[in-house]
Design a protein around this motif. Structure first.
Motif, PDB file in Angstrom:
ATOM      1  N   LEU A  20      30.726 -51.137  17.272  1.00 57.88           N
ATOM      2  CA  LEU A  20      29.950 -50.729  16.095  1.00 57.88           C
ATOM      3  C   LEU A  20      28.924 -49.657  16.458  1.00 57.88           C
ATOM      4  CD1 LEU A  20      29.341 -54.222  14.452  1.00 57.88           C
ATOM      5  CD2 LEU A  20      30.744 -52.376  13.533  1.00 57.88           C
ATOM      6  N   ARG A  21      28.754 -48.682  15.597  1.00 63.25           N
ATOM      7  CA  ARG A  21      27.784 -47.605  15.794  1.00 63.25           C
ATOM      8  C   ARG A  21      26.937 -47.454  14.524  1.00 63.25           C
ATOM      9  NH1 ARG A  21      29.377 -48.591  20.079  1.00 63.25           N
ATOM     10  NH2 ARG A  21      30.153 -47.185  21.721  1.00 63.25           N
ATOM     11  N   PRO A  22      26.060 -48.422  14.265  1.00 64.07           N
ATOM     12  CA  PRO A  22      25.282 -48.391  13.014  1.00 64.07           C
ATOM     13  C   PRO A  22      24.395 -47.158  12.878  1.00 64.07           C
ATOM     14  CG  PRO A  22      24.457 -50.075  14.541  1.00 64.07           C
ATOM     15  CD  PRO A  22      25.748 -49.604  15.086  1.00 64.07           C
ATOM     16  N   ARG A  23      23.947 -46.584  13.990  1.00 66.97           N
ATOM     17  CA  ARG A  23      23.071 -45.403  13.901  1.00 66.97           C
ATOM     18  C   ARG A  23      23.838 -44.140  13.493  1.00 66.97           C
ATOM     19  NH1 ARG A  23      19.181 -46.036  19.299  1.00 66.97           N
ATOM     20  NH2 ARG A  23      18.267 -48.070  18.720  1.00 66.97           N
ATOM     21  N   LEU A  24      25.161 -44.207  13.569  1.00 73.76           N
ATOM     22  CA  LEU A  24      25.963 -43.031  13.230  1.00 73.76           C
ATOM     23  C   LEU A  24      26.663 -43.175  11.873  1.00 73.76           C
ATOM     24  CD1 LEU A  24      27.558 -42.308  16.726  1.00 73.76           C
ATOM     25  CD2 LEU A  24      25.747 -41.008  15.604  1.00 73.76           C
ATOM     26  N   ILE A  25      26.191 -44.107  11.060  1.00 75.14           N
ATOM     27  CA  ILE A  25      26.819 -44.344   9.755  1.00 75.14           C
ATOM     28  C   ILE A  25      26.841 -43.074   8.919  1.00 75.14           C
ATOM     29  CG2 ILE A  25      26.513 -45.499   7.529  1.00 75.14           C
ATOM     30  CD1 ILE A  25      27.775 -47.276   9.582  1.00 75.14           C
ATOM     31  N   TRP A  26      25.718 -42.376   8.843  1.00 71.72           N
ATOM     32  CA  TRP A  26      25.640 -41.189   7.978  1.00 71.72           C
ATOM     33  C   TRP A  26      26.504 -40.047   8.511  1.00 71.72           C
ATOM     34  CZ3 TRP A  26      24.279 -41.938   3.309  1.00 71.72           C
ATOM     35  CH2 TRP A  26      23.351 -42.913   2.985  1.00 71.72           C
ATOM     36  N   PHE A  27      26.546 -39.936   9.829  1.00 71.24           N
ATOM     37  CA  PHE A  27      27.430 -38.911  10.411  1.00 71.24           C
ATOM     38  C   PHE A  27      28.889 -39.219  10.090  1.00 71.24           C
ATOM     39  CE2 PHE A  27      30.364 -37.930  13.878  1.00 71.24           C
ATOM     40  CZ  PHE A  27      30.295 -36.542  13.889  1.00 71.24           C
ATOM     41  N   ASN A  28      29.292 -40.477  10.267  1.00 71.93           N
ATOM     42  CA  ASN A  28      30.674 -40.857  10.015  1.00 71.93           C
ATOM     43  C   ASN A  28      31.038 -40.709   8.539  1.00 71.93           C
ATOM     44  OD1 ASN A  28      31.318 -41.505  12.702  1.00 71.93           O
ATOM     45  ND2 ASN A  28      30.457 -43.558  12.498  1.00 71.93           N
ATOM     46  N   LEU A  29      30.103 -41.044   7.661  1.00 72.14           N
ATOM     47  CA  LEU A  29      30.353 -40.876   6.231  1.00 72.14           C
ATOM     48  C   LEU A  29      30.521 -39.399   5.893  1.00 72.14           C
ATOM     49  CD1 LEU A  29      30.575 -42.005   3.381  1.00 72.14           C
ATOM     50  CD2 LEU A  29      28.068 -41.905   3.215  1.00 72.14           C
ATOM     51  N   ALA A  30      29.643 -38.560   6.420  1.00 70.50           N
ATOM     52  CA  ALA A  30      29.729 -37.120   6.153  1.00 70.50           C
ATOM     53  C   ALA A  30      31.037 -36.551   6.707  1.00 70.50           C
ATOM     54  CB  ALA A  30      28.536 -36.402   6.772  1.00 70.50           C
ATOM     55  N   LEU A  31      31.413 -36.978   7.901  1.00 75.26           N
ATOM     56  CA  LEU A  31      32.653 -36.501   8.509  1.00 75.26           C
ATOM     57  C   LEU A  31      33.862 -36.894   7.656  1.00 75.26           C
ATOM     58  CD1 LEU A  31      34.159 -35.218  10.911  1.00 75.26           C
ATOM     59  CD2 LEU A  31      34.125 -37.465  12.027  1.00 75.26           C
ATOM     60  N   THR A  32      33.870 -38.129   7.175  1.00 77.42           N
ATOM     61  CA  THR A  32      34.984 -38.603   6.347  1.00 77.42           C
ATOM     62  C   THR A  32      35.053 -37.845   5.035  1.00 77.42           C
ATOM     63  OG1 THR A  32      34.811 -40.809   7.345  1.00 77.42           O
ATOM     64  CG2 THR A  32      36.020 -40.636   5.265  1.00 77.42           C
TER      65      THR A  32
END
Length: 441
Positions: free
Chosen positions: A235-247
């Motif tokens: 899990l990488r909770p600190r990268l949630i916004w990055f992963n959402l933006a990438l998706t």
């Protein structure tokens, strides 16, 4: 023996082997055309015909492999964790919110194209809410299945991937025009979920929250990992916004066709691995965790290319189409897109996906081509009967769903068939309205 007769015999043998479970799809897609190519007198040309078919579907196979790996890594990294938490907190003690929240969760998780994951996530996170509030579990089965079916129309979903492979068409050309149809279908699913919830709210009556055992409003990282059957350490909770933006960027690029879909997901996978798991050991672990699922789908598509390559190279598919045209009333031919859409309803129920999309759809497409209907239009039409596929006794996932919910398949079919059939007709109507398939050529 004529190519048409051999072609029909080959399709029948393939369908029998797959549906009686004598062979899985991959060996049947390779072994059957190999034998029939030799019987047709094209033995020495078999290899080149198969390779021609494989080369035509190779981009689809690459796209599927990288898309499945990408979405698997997004789940591992915890992209859906905030969504699960927010839905559970938002639902409270309201059945209408519970059903709509379930549709939201199933639609989001269904993006990865894996029905088993979607079912398990829903059962782990939302089924306890249904049971706590006393909502009928049949409603859970209907909403979960219908939400996933709509999202599974994506290019990396199983049905669309099979269509693209069997007809040798670009997945983006197949999918992008279907977007308004999918949105219409999803809108109906949410409306149905809201109606179910309102009906259950009236049936259950006022809910006394003091008598309910309501767990924590949020779930910890370990519980989220259990729900998604993932490694908590990934899990990488600190990268949630990055992963959402990438998706979101990837989805925009897929819809806008800014680059070939395989390249889009190649780049997305590389970025996801580098930013979420900078250590080489972690990258290897994530790829290994999802390689089985990705490779099995990719291999199936490549094998399908060999199958259709032989059908085309030996002249079987052309002969089959001409024989159908010969017996088909001339007035019916221009309506083959609509006929295919209607046929897809019983075909998706009584046949397996492999048998229908690899055995039947290519013949329909070749026949329709003589009337000016494109393979893409036939491919889209063949997807519109998918809602009833979730009730087919030939689908292994439906037995898993029934086991998890503690219900009988017959009871589920009796409860859900009218809603699945209604969704099929809504999808067909939307496809006609938006010009996704022609009423008449």
């Amino acid at each position: 023996m004529s190519p048409a007769v051999l072609g029909f015999a080959m399709v029948i043998v393939f369908m029998v082997l797959v549906m009686t479970r004598r062979m899985t799809a991959v060996p049947a897609l390779v072994f059957v055309p190999l034998v029939f190519s030799i019987l047709s007198g094209h033995g020495l040309e078999t290899g080149s015909m198969m390779m021609e078919g494989v080369s035509q579907v190779s981009t689809t196979a690459v796209m599927l492999i990288f898309a499945i790996l990408y979405f698997g890594i997004m789940i591992d990294a915890g992209l859906f964790q905030p969504l699960v938490n927010r839905i559970i907190a938002w639902v409270g003690n309201d059945p209408a919110r519970a059903t709509v929240g379930h549709a939201t969760l199933a639609s989001a998780v269904g993006l990865d194209g894996d029905g088993t994951t979607t079912a398990l996530v829903g059962v782990s996170s939302m089924l306890p809410v249904y049971k706590r509030l006393g909502i009928d579990v049949m409603i859970f089965a209907v909403i979960g299945s219908m939400s996933f079916i709509i999202m599974n129309m994506s290019p990396w979903g199983g049905p669309a991937a099979r269509v693209a492979a069997s007809l040798h068409v670009d997945p983006s050309v197949l999918f992008v025009p279907m977007l308004p149809v999918a949105v219409t279908g999803l809108g109906f699913v949410f409306l149905l979920a809201w109606w179910f919830g309102r009906r259950e709210r009236a049936r259950i009556g006022p809910i006394d929250s003091t008598t309910l055992v309501v767990g924590d409003e949020t779930l910890d990282a370990k519980r989220i990992a259990e729900i998604f059957q993932a490694d908590p350490a990934a899990l990488r909770p600190r990268l949630i916004w990055f992963n959402l933006a990438l998706t979101l960027v990837l989805m925009v690029m897929v819809v806008g066709r800014f680059a070939p879909i395989p390249i889009v997901f190649m780049g997305g996978l590389a970025a996801a691995l580098v930013f979420n798991y900078p250590k080489l050991a972690d990258q290897r672990a994530r790829l290994t965790a999802h390689s089985g699922n990705a490779l099995s789908v990719g291999i199936m598509v490549l094998a399908a290319g060999a199958f259709t390559g032989v059908m085309a190279g030996t002249g079987m598919i052309d002969g089959m189409a001409k024989s159908i045209i010969y017996i088909l009333p001339p007035a019916v031919g221009p309506y083959l897109a609509v006929i295919t859409a209607l046929l897809s309803i019983p075909m998706n129920f009584f046949l397996s996906s492999d048998a229908f999309y690899f055995g039947v759809v290519p013949v329909l497409a070749e026949t329709a081509g003589h009337y000016g209907i494109s393979p893409e239009e036939i491919g889209r039409a063949s997807l519109l009967g998918q809602p009833v596929h979730s009730l087919s006794p030939l689908v292994a996932a439906v037995y898993l769903k029934c086991a998890l919910l503690g219900i009988e398949l017959g009871d589920l079919q009796r409860f859900a068939w009218k809603y699945a059939l209604l969704l099929c007709f809504i999808l067909i109507a939307a496809a006609l309205v938006f010009g996704v398939i022609p009423l008449a050529a």
